[in-house]
Design a protein around this motif. Structure first.
Motif, PDB file in Angstrom:
ATOM      1  N   VAL A   1       0.834  -1.203   0.000  1.00  0.00           N
ATOM      2  CA  VAL A   1       0.000   0.000   0.000  1.00  0.00           C
ATOM      3  C   VAL A   1       0.871   1.257   0.000  1.00  0.00           C
ATOM      4  N   ILE A   2       1.967   1.219   0.734  1.00  0.00           N
ATOM      5  CA  ILE A   2       2.892   2.357   0.731  1.00  0.00           C
ATOM      6  C   ILE A   2       3.453   2.581  -0.672  1.00  0.00           C
ATOM      7  N   ILE A   3       3.815   1.497  -1.340  1.00  0.00           N
ATOM      8  CA  ILE A   3       4.333   1.609  -2.712  1.00  0.00           C
ATOM      9  C   ILE A   3       3.263   2.184  -3.637  1.00  0.00           C
ATOM     10  N   LEU A   4       2.022   1.707  -3.511  1.00  0.00           N
ATOM     11  CA  LEU A   4       0.927   2.226  -4.334  1.00  0.00           C
ATOM     12  C   LEU A   4       0.671   3.701  -4.030  1.00  0.00           C
ATOM     13  N   GLY A   5       0.793   4.091  -2.772  1.00  0.00           N
ATOM     14  CA  GLY A   5       0.628   5.497  -2.397  1.00  0.00           C
ATOM     15  C   GLY A   5       1.711   6.372  -3.014  1.00  0.00           C
TER      16      GLY A   5
ATOM     17  N   SER B   1      -9.382  -7.926  -1.838  1.00  0.00           N
ATOM     18  CA  SER B   1     -10.286  -8.332  -2.912  1.00  0.00           C
ATOM     19  C   SER B   1     -10.156  -7.396  -4.106  1.00  0.00           C
ATOM     20  N   ASP B   2     -10.551  -7.902  -5.278  1.00  0.00           N
ATOM     21  CA  ASP B   2     -10.511  -7.072  -6.491  1.00  0.00           C
ATOM     22  C   ASP B   2     -11.418  -5.854  -6.344  1.00  0.00           C
ATOM     23  N   ALA B   3     -12.575  -6.037  -5.694  1.00  0.00           N
ATOM     24  CA  ALA B   3     -13.508  -4.923  -5.506  1.00  0.00           C
ATOM     25  C   ALA B   3     -12.882  -3.838  -4.635  1.00  0.00           C
ATOM     26  N   PHE B   4     -12.191  -4.254  -3.571  1.00  0.00           N
ATOM     27  CA  PHE B   4     -11.542  -3.277  -2.707  1.00  0.00           C
ATOM     28  C   PHE B   4     -10.433  -2.554  -3.452  1.00  0.00           C
ATOM     29  N   MET B   5      -9.621  -3.266  -4.228  1.00  0.00           N
ATOM     30  CA  MET B   5      -8.505  -2.650  -4.942  1.00  0.00           C
ATOM     31  C   MET B   5      -9.002  -1.687  -6.020  1.00  0.00           C
ATOM     32  N   GLU B   6     -10.114  -2.030  -6.673  1.00  0.00           N
ATOM     33  CA  GLU B   6     -10.687  -1.116  -7.669  1.00  0.00           C
ATOM     34  C   GLU B   6     -11.104   0.187  -7.013  1.00  0.00           C
ATOM     35  N   MET B   7     -11.731   0.084  -5.824  1.00  0.00           N
ATOM     36  CA  MET B   7     -12.122   1.270  -5.075  1.00  0.00           C
ATOM     37  C   MET B   7     -10.895   1.998  -4.536  1.00  0.00           C
ATOM     38  N   PHE B   8      -9.918   1.258  -4.022  1.00  0.00           N
ATOM     39  CA  PHE B   8      -8.707   1.822  -3.440  1.00  0.00           C
ATOM     40  C   PHE B   8      -7.959   2.684  -4.463  1.00  0.00           C
TER      41      PHE B   8
ATOM     42  N   VAL C   1      -8.975   4.435  -6.789  1.00  0.00           N
ATOM     43  CA  VAL C   1      -9.628   5.721  -7.038  1.00  0.00           C
ATOM     44  C   VAL C   1      -9.636   6.581  -5.783  1.00  0.00           C
ATOM     45  N   VAL C   2     -10.032   6.013  -4.656  1.00  0.00           N
ATOM     46  CA  VAL C   2     -10.182   6.788  -3.425  1.00  0.00           C
ATOM     47  C   VAL C   2      -8.837   7.279  -2.901  1.00  0.00           C
ATOM     48  N   ILE C   3      -7.756   6.562  -3.202  1.00  0.00           N
ATOM     49  CA  ILE C   3      -6.429   6.996  -2.783  1.00  0.00           C
ATOM     50  C   ILE C   3      -6.088   8.375  -3.362  1.00  0.00           C
ATOM     51  N   GLN C   4      -6.810   8.760  -4.428  1.00  0.00           N
ATOM     52  CA  GLN C   4      -6.603  10.069  -5.035  1.00  0.00           C
ATOM     53  C   GLN C   4      -7.017  11.210  -4.103  1.00  0.00           C
ATOM     54  N   LEU C   5      -7.815  10.910  -3.083  1.00  0.00           N
ATOM     55  CA  LEU C   5      -8.200  11.955  -2.127  1.00  0.00           C
ATOM     56  C   LEU C   5      -6.968  12.537  -1.436  1.00  0.00           C
TER      57      LEU C   5
ATOM     58  N   LEU D   1     -18.274   8.195  -5.900  1.00  0.00           N
ATOM     59  CA  LEU D   1     -18.946   7.152  -6.675  1.00  0.00           C
ATOM     60  C   LEU D   1     -18.412   5.760  -6.321  1.00  0.00           C
ATOM     61  N   LYS D   2     -17.085   5.645  -6.208  1.00  0.00           N
ATOM     62  CA  LYS D   2     -16.477   4.354  -5.891  1.00  0.00           C
ATOM     63  C   LYS D   2     -16.834   3.913  -4.477  1.00  0.00           C
ATOM     64  N   LEU D   3     -16.863   4.864  -3.536  1.00  0.00           N
ATOM     65  CA  LEU D   3     -17.220   4.518  -2.156  1.00  0.00           C
ATOM     66  C   LEU D   3     -18.668   4.052  -2.060  1.00  0.00           C
ATOM     67  N   VAL D   4     -19.548   4.735  -2.772  1.00  0.00           N
ATOM     68  CA  VAL D   4     -20.966   4.342  -2.774  1.00  0.00           C
ATOM     69  C   VAL D   4     -21.121   2.959  -3.398  1.00  0.00           C
ATOM     70  N   LYS D   5     -20.404   2.728  -4.509  1.00  0.00           N
ATOM     71  CA  LYS D   5     -20.474   1.422  -5.177  1.00  0.00           C
ATOM     72  C   LYS D   5     -19.942   0.316  -4.275  1.00  0.00           C
ATOM     73  N   PHE D   6     -18.839   0.603  -3.569  1.00  0.00           N
ATOM     74  CA  PHE D   6     -18.251  -0.400  -2.678  1.00  0.00           C
ATOM     75  C   PHE D   6     -19.139  -0.629  -1.461  1.00  0.00           C
ATOM     76  N   GLY D   7     -19.851   0.433  -1.056  1.00  0.00           N
ATOM     77  CA  GLY D   7     -20.812   0.290   0.020  1.00  0.00           C
ATOM     78  C   GLY D   7     -20.308   0.644   1.405  1.00  0.00           C
ATOM     79  N   PHE D   8     -19.131   1.255   1.511  1.00  0.00           N
ATOM     80  CA  PHE D   8     -18.560   1.651   2.807  1.00  0.00           C
ATOM     81  C   PHE D   8     -18.393   0.470   3.756  1.00  0.00           C
ATOM     82  N   HIS D   9     -18.338  -0.739   3.203  1.00  0.00           N
ATOM     83  CA  HIS D   9     -18.214  -1.923   4.045  1.00  0.00           C
ATOM     84  C   HIS D   9     -16.736  -2.298   4.197  1.00  0.00           C
ATOM     85  N   PHE D  10     -16.044  -1.570   5.062  1.00  0.00           N
ATOM     86  CA  PHE D  10     -14.628  -1.826   5.274  1.00  0.00           C
ATOM     87  C   PHE D  10     -14.416  -2.685   6.511  1.00  0.00           C
ATOM     88  N   THR D  11     -13.411  -3.533   6.442  1.00  0.00           N
ATOM     89  CA  THR D  11     -12.908  -4.119   7.676  1.00  0.00           C
ATOM     90  C   THR D  11     -11.973  -3.080   8.290  1.00  0.00           C
ATOM     91  N   GLY D  12     -11.628  -3.277   9.550  1.00  0.00           N
ATOM     92  CA  GLY D  12     -10.709  -2.345  10.196  1.00  0.00           C
ATOM     93  C   GLY D  12      -9.376  -2.261   9.462  1.00  0.00           C
TER      94      GLY D  12
END
Length: 275
Positions: free
Chosen positions: A7-11, A40-47, A49-53, A206-217
């Motif tokens: 994740v640090i490398i991706l950041g 998961s692929d769904a989390f990485m797809e959202m990640f 995009v949201v990492i752009q924040l 949009l990505k957060l809504v699609k993912f559903g805000f269902h994060f594990t800690g």
């Protein structure tokens, strides 16, 4: 611990490539394919995009005074010009906003893959070189954001819309579009930064809504870590780019895109042949 390092490398990748016109999403897809985090692929797809924040907060921090129409240090005229700038940003955001809302899922399904990313890297790399060669000896007709007309804003907005295809680069597309119509490199880059604020906040929502805000800690912690790293590297990248283009053109980024795109195509074809 391994996922934390990934994740640090991706950041780092996001922070550097978001503002340089080389496609942050494209790089994240490619690096993610190499690192293969266990999420998961769904989390990485959202990640991705949201990492752009984190990256966009770097713009807000660095340009806070210029972006703030309520600043007590501004005159009435300066405050009015700031409001006019925000109106220009919103006008230029319309094309990408409409297409993104209507076709975001379709575009992701069709183009969120290495080969389309490589093609778009090459296409816009060639465009950078062509436009910069054409502009040699020409003086920019627009040297301030306040000089951008409505037709120019729509033109830039259309190029930002084209950047919904991964590998295009949102900053790369809008800068190319601005250079074509005679905007100076400094204004093209700076307006691109400001244009990113509604675009990236909207895409992240949009990505957060699609993912559903269902994060594990653990997932939430990794997302925050990625944003923080992205923020730090974005500050460095923005300062570098604004300093670089005062003395240089964008052709180096065009050559980089072409080389990287070619490498990706070769690797993809080899992998397909060996599969």
């Amino acid at each position: 611990m391994l996922d934390v390092l990934k994740v640090i490398i991706l950041g780092i990748v996001e922070g550097i490539t978001e503002w340089l016109p080389v496609s942050s999403t494209g790089h994240l897809i490619l690096v993610g394919d190499v690192l293969k985090p266990s999420m998961s692929d769904a989390f990485m797809e959202m990640f991705n995009v949201v990492i752009q924040l984190g990256a966009i907060m770097a713009v807000v921090v660095l340009y806070f005074h210029k972006l703030n129409p309520f600043s007590p240090r501004k005159t009435s005229k300066q405050k009015m010009l700031t409001w006019q700038m925000w109106i220009k940003v919103l006008i230029a955001s319309v094309p990408a906003g409409i297409v993104g809302l209507l076709f975001n899922d379709i575009l992701d399904k069709l183009f969120y893959k290495p080969f389309p990313v490589a093609v778009m890297l090459i296409v816009y790399g060639v465009l950078f070189i062509i436009v910069e060669n054409r502009n040699v000896g020409r003086k920019p007709s627009v040297r301030r954001i306040s000089e951008l007309s409505v037709s120019m804003l729509i033109w830039i907005g259309i190029f930002q819309m084209l950047a919904l295809i991964p590998g295009t680069s949102r900053s790369g597309a809008t800068i190319v579009g601005a250079l074509i119509i005679g905007v100076s490199r400094e204004v093209a880059a700076e307006f691109t930064f400001f244009l990113a604020i509604p675009a990236m906040f909207g895409a992240s929502l949009l990505k957060l809504v699609k993912f559903g805000f269902h994060f594990t800690g653990a997932e939430f912690g990794l997302l925050i870590l990625g944003c923080l790293v992205s923020f730090g590297l974005s500050v460095v990248a923005i300062k570098f780019l604004m300093g670089y283009i005062k003395k240089h053109d964008f052709k180096i980024f065009g050559y980089y895109r072409i080389i990287l795109g070619g490498i990706i195509i070769v690797v993809t074809l080899v992998q397909t042949f060996l599969a």
